[in-house]
Write a protein that holds these residues in place. Structure first.
Motif: not given
Length: 291
Positions: A168-171, A173-174, A248-251
């Protein structure tokens, strides 16, 4: 010798008439007569006397009749026994893990093909599944279409894109999408070889002139997603799997220029089984889409 010759001989003996025997067996009289001639030629002996009122067995014909009737009865009993055995023996379907987890369960629930139960066997690669199918350990498989040879009956079920999976914190994400070239330097977590998706990832990145930055290889299962969620790196999955990570805490982002899609086919050695299974799967898809 042909079992149809025996059946024609026995029926002709019972009916004492070639025309009546042909009618009883739903054959033309010339066809039944040919069966008798072929049998007599093969045995090198006359089985019938032809008379003005019909036919009668010769002495040799009587001997043959007394011997062949119990043989035909035994063959019929064996055939019935094997049919009953076959009906109680499950049809074994092979599948890739992703398909067995996300695609097949709602589509094969309660399935019974050719009046037989069904069991599911999971193997990690399409190559393994095709090998098991060709060796007779599986009756049908759901695999990557590129592995299906011309000797097998097959039918494509669907195609899907590849997605990159991030913590989730990956750059990114947007972002809405991502290009494969943007992933070549990312720390990549993949399944251990052999693995269909791993093979395709390496091929596509190398086609762009990059060597994948594989930092970890894990066994099949959910471990790879745990490693991504922990921030150890990213991974690449087929769309079917990528769209089932919401818990999960993923996208996941679709990869716009991944040079190929994953095509999934059903393959069997039996066209009859393949068509029935495809029809059942297709009907299930329509039913699921209306819910």
């Amino acid at each position: 010798m042909n079992i149809e010759w025996f059946q024609s001989f026995v029926e002709a003996t019972k009916q004492k008439s070639l025309s009546k025997a042909a009618k009883a067996l739903s054959l033309s009289q010339p066809a039944l007569s040919k069966h008798i001639r072929n049998l007599e030629h093969d045995l090198d002996i006359a089985l019938f006397h032809r008379t003005s009122t019909g036919i009668e067995l010769t002495e040799a014909g009587e001997r043959f009749y007394n011997r062949i009737v119990p043989v035909l009865a035994e063959l019929a009993a064996i055939r019935q026994e094997l049919r009953q055995y076959r009906r109680s023996t499950p049809i074994v379907i092979g599948s890739l893990p992703s398909l067995a987890t996300y695609y097949l369960p709602p589509r094969i629930k309660g399935i019974r093909l050719l009046d037989r139960p069904m069991t599911l066997m999971i193997q990690n690669t399409s190559w393994e599944l095709i090998q098991s199918l060709q060796e007779g350990r599986l009756d049908a498989v759901f695999v990557d279409s590129s592995y299906v040879g011309e000797s097998l009956w097959s039918c494509e079920l669907f195609t899907e894109s590849y997605y990159a999976v991030f913590p989730l914190h990956h750059r990114f994400h947007s972002r809405k999408t991502v290009e494969l070239s943007e992933l070549c330097e990312e720390p990549l977590i993949v399944h251990q070889a052999p693995c269909d998706t791993r093979k395709h990832i390496i091929e596509q990145m190398e086609s762009l002139g990059h060597k994948p930055n594989i930092i970890s290889e894990v066994a099949f299962g959910d471990f790879i997603l745990g490693a991504v969620a922990a921030g150890m790196g990213i991974t690449i999955f087929p769309e079917l799997m990528a769209k089932n990570i919401g818990h999960l805490q993923l996208f996941a982002l679709p990869i716009t220029n991944f040079g190929r899609k994953r095509s999934i086919s059903i393959a069997t050695r039996s066209r009859k089984l393949g068509l029935q299974l495809y029809e059942f799967i297709s009907t299930s898809v329509e039913s699921l889409s209306t819910k």
